[in-house]
Design an enzyme around this catalytic site. Structure first.
Site, PDB file in Angstrom:
ATOM      1  N   GLY A   1      41.081  51.604  27.089  1.00 44.39           N
ATOM      2  CA  GLY A   1      40.783  50.189  26.940  1.00 44.39           C
ATOM      3  C   GLY A   1      41.739  49.502  25.987  1.00 44.39           C
ATOM      4  O   GLY A   1      42.324  50.135  25.092  1.00 44.39           O
TER       5      GLY A   1
ATOM      6  N   TRP B   1      38.594  36.482  25.977  1.00 40.37           N
ATOM      7  CA  TRP B   1      39.874  36.360  26.686  1.00 40.37           C
ATOM      8  C   TRP B   1      40.921  37.351  26.154  1.00 40.37           C
ATOM      9  O   TRP B   1      42.001  36.969  25.702  1.00 40.37           O
ATOM     10  CB  TRP B   1      40.392  34.936  26.564  1.00 40.37           C
ATOM     11  CG  TRP B   1      39.585  33.883  27.266  1.00 40.37           C
ATOM     12  CD1 TRP B   1      38.243  33.903  27.525  1.00 40.37           C
ATOM     13  CD2 TRP B   1      40.066  32.646  27.802  1.00 40.37           C
ATOM     14  NE1 TRP B   1      37.863  32.751  28.173  1.00 40.37           N
ATOM     15  CE2 TRP B   1      38.947  31.959  28.369  1.00 40.37           C
ATOM     16  CE3 TRP B   1      41.309  32.038  27.858  1.00 40.37           C
ATOM     17  CZ2 TRP B   1      39.066  30.712  28.970  1.00 40.37           C
ATOM     18  CZ3 TRP B   1      41.427  30.796  28.456  1.00 40.37           C
ATOM     19  CH2 TRP B   1      40.314  30.136  29.012  1.00 40.37           C
TER      20      TRP B   1
ATOM     21  N   TYR C   1      28.023  40.483  34.748  1.00 35.55           N
ATOM     22  CA  TYR C   1      28.732  41.029  33.590  1.00 35.55           C
ATOM     23  C   TYR C   1      28.173  40.446  32.294  1.00 35.55           C
ATOM     24  O   TYR C   1      27.843  41.186  31.355  1.00 35.55           O
ATOM     25  CB  TYR C   1      30.227  40.743  33.703  1.00 35.55           C
ATOM     26  CG  TYR C   1      30.987  41.032  32.431  1.00 35.55           C
ATOM     27  CD1 TYR C   1      31.188  42.343  32.004  1.00 35.55           C
ATOM     28  CD2 TYR C   1      31.501  39.996  31.645  1.00 35.55           C
ATOM     29  CE1 TYR C   1      31.877  42.607  30.829  1.00 35.55           C
ATOM     30  CE2 TYR C   1      32.186  40.261  30.476  1.00 35.55           C
ATOM     31  CZ  TYR C   1      32.372  41.557  30.062  1.00 35.55           C
ATOM     32  OH  TYR C   1      33.035  41.826  28.906  1.00 35.55           O
TER      33      TYR C   1
ATOM     34  N   LEU D   1      29.786  56.479  29.061  1.00 36.26           N
ATOM     35  CA  LEU D   1      28.672  55.582  28.763  1.00 36.26           C
ATOM     36  C   LEU D   1      27.680  55.478  29.910  1.00 36.26           C
ATOM     37  O   LEU D   1      26.535  55.067  29.702  1.00 36.26           O
ATOM     38  CB  LEU D   1      29.184  54.183  28.399  1.00 36.26           C
ATOM     39  CG  LEU D   1      29.940  54.048  27.081  1.00 36.26           C
ATOM     40  CD1 LEU D   1      30.136  52.580  26.737  1.00 36.26           C
ATOM     41  CD2 LEU D   1      29.231  54.764  25.948  1.00 36.26           C
TER      42      LEU D   1
ATOM     43  N   ALA E   1      33.472  49.604  27.840  1.00 32.91           N
ATOM     44  CA  ALA E   1      32.546  48.749  28.580  1.00 32.91           C
ATOM     45  C   ALA E   1      32.938  48.712  30.048  1.00 32.91           C
ATOM     46  O   ALA E   1      34.061  49.055  30.417  1.00 32.91           O
ATOM     47  CB  ALA E   1      32.553  47.329  28.010  1.00 32.91           C
ATOM     48  N   TYR E   2      31.998  48.273  30.863  1.00 31.30           N
ATOM     49  CA  TYR E   2      32.281  47.919  32.253  1.00 31.30           C
ATOM     50  C   TYR E   2      32.758  46.468  32.212  1.00 31.30           C
ATOM     51  O   TYR E   2      31.987  45.577  31.868  1.00 31.30           O
ATOM     52  CB  TYR E   2      31.013  48.056  33.097  1.00 31.30           C
ATOM     53  CG  TYR E   2      31.197  47.737  34.570  1.00 31.30           C
ATOM     54  CD1 TYR E   2      31.175  48.746  35.521  1.00 31.30           C
ATOM     55  CD2 TYR E   2      31.388  46.428  35.005  1.00 31.30           C
ATOM     56  CE1 TYR E   2      31.332  48.458  36.878  1.00 31.30           C
ATOM     57  CE2 TYR E   2      31.554  46.138  36.347  1.00 31.30           C
ATOM     58  CZ  TYR E   2      31.525  47.149  37.280  1.00 31.30           C
ATOM     59  OH  TYR E   2      31.687  46.864  38.609  1.00 31.30           O
ATOM     60  N   THR E   3      34.025  46.227  32.537  1.00 25.97           N
ATOM     61  CA  THR E   3      34.608  44.893  32.359  1.00 25.97           C
ATOM     62  C   THR E   3      35.086  44.240  33.651  1.00 25.97           C
ATOM     63  O   THR E   3      35.702  43.172  33.604  1.00 25.97           O
ATOM     64  CB  THR E   3      35.800  44.959  31.381  1.00 25.97           C
ATOM     65  OG1 THR E   3      36.780  45.874  31.889  1.00 25.97           O
ATOM     66  CG2 THR E   3      35.349  45.419  29.999  1.00 25.97           C
TER      67      THR E   3
END
Length: 307
Positions: free
Chosen positions: A15, A155, A130, A42, A65-67
């Protein structure tokens, strides 16, 4: 004998923020240990505590994270498994290990209709899966670990990984004109600046364990504001001055670029609380952007790259 450096375990390896933390940790005298798949997943809560315990941290940063914002619309269960249950498992592990947890959340928890930068006390109202999964993750973290700091960022871009800045540079290499949304407002924020802020917060939590004001919810994004079109134009200006690719930006509306997930029109964050409490104020986004564009053009992903 000199004191040992602060030891931070960060979830995730690839990430943007995890890689930035590894790089900035070296510069700031902090030992950052990335913990990721397969040891820590996770989506599989049972992996979390053993993997984090093995890292022997003084503080845990949950940056994984799931992004995939649009894909989350068709994978809500996975998004919540990672961003809600997974985040809660990380916080529970931190509580079990007796260390603070810094959890990264997002400006996507807001619907963007308040008409000013959002404060921590403003009621969240996410407009997509999300955002809802990340808001649920905040609640899970707060419930599992009283010794926490939840940081909403916005952002995110960097010299590495998939992000808007790198995408714009890649597209400009083969296109003369790019259509970019000009009616969504926020604060483009470098992952490297986020890493600096996270490390400052982590140091405060470890150094002042009984100070309640340092715990809780904080907004942390770059100074200044922009639309996606503003950011694209700034990317191309920085690139052109360095002999890199540039394209002309055609400004369009959100309605002209439909996506599976709805987008909020204005998710600017008021970051005055973290400045007052933690002494953290991130640089203006244009300042950080110049460094990131230069590194992208040089093909330099940086020390943050991990195996």
């Amino acid at each position: 004998m000199s004191a040992q450096p602060l030891r931070i375990a960060v979830t995730g390896r690839e990430g943007q923020v995890a890689r930035a933390l590894v790089e900035r940790g070296r510069a700031l005298g902090v030992e950052v240990v990335p913990v990721g798949r397969p040891a820590l997943d996770l989506a599989k809560a049972e992996t979390v505590l053993p993997a984090l315990a093995a890292a022997a941290p003084q503080v845990i940063v949950n940056a994984a994270a799931y992004t995939a914002v649009d894909k989350a619309e068709s994978e809500p269960e996975l998004a919540h498994a990672v961003n809600e249950a997974g985040a809660g498992a990380v916080a529970a592990a931190a509580a079990r290990l007796g260390v603070p947890v810094v959890h990264l959340s997002t400006d996507y928890v807001f619907d963007g209709h308040i008409g000013r930068p959002h404060r921590e006390e403003d009621a969240p109202s996410p407009v997509n899966v999300y955002g809802r999964s990340k808001l649920a993750g905040e609640a899970a973290v707060a419930a599992a670990a009283p010794d926490h700091a939840i940081l909403r960022v916005a952002w995110v871009y960097s010299p590495f990984g998939r992000n808007f800045v790198r995408t714009m540079l890649a597209l400009a290499a083969s296109r003369e004109v790019l259509r970019v949304v000009a009616d969504q407002h926020g604060a483009p924020t470098s992952a490297l600046a986020i890493a600096d802020g996270v490390i400052a917060v982590a140091r405060n939590l470890v150094a002042r364990p009984g100070e309640v004001a340092l715990r809780g919810l904080f907004h942390m994004s770059a100074a200044g504001e922009a639309t996606w079109a503003d950011l694209a134009e700034a990317v191309f200006t920085e690139s052109a001055t360095r002999g890199g690719p540039a394209a002309r930006v055609e400004r369009i509306g959100t309605a002209d670029y439909p996506t599976p997930a709805a987008r909020a029109p204005d998710t600017r964050l008021d970051c005055s609380r973290i400045a007052a409490v933690h002494g953290v104020a991130l640089p203006h986004w244009r300042v950080s952007l110049a460094e990131v564009v230069a590194r992208c053009l040089a093909g330099e992903e940086g020390e943050g790259k991990t195996a």
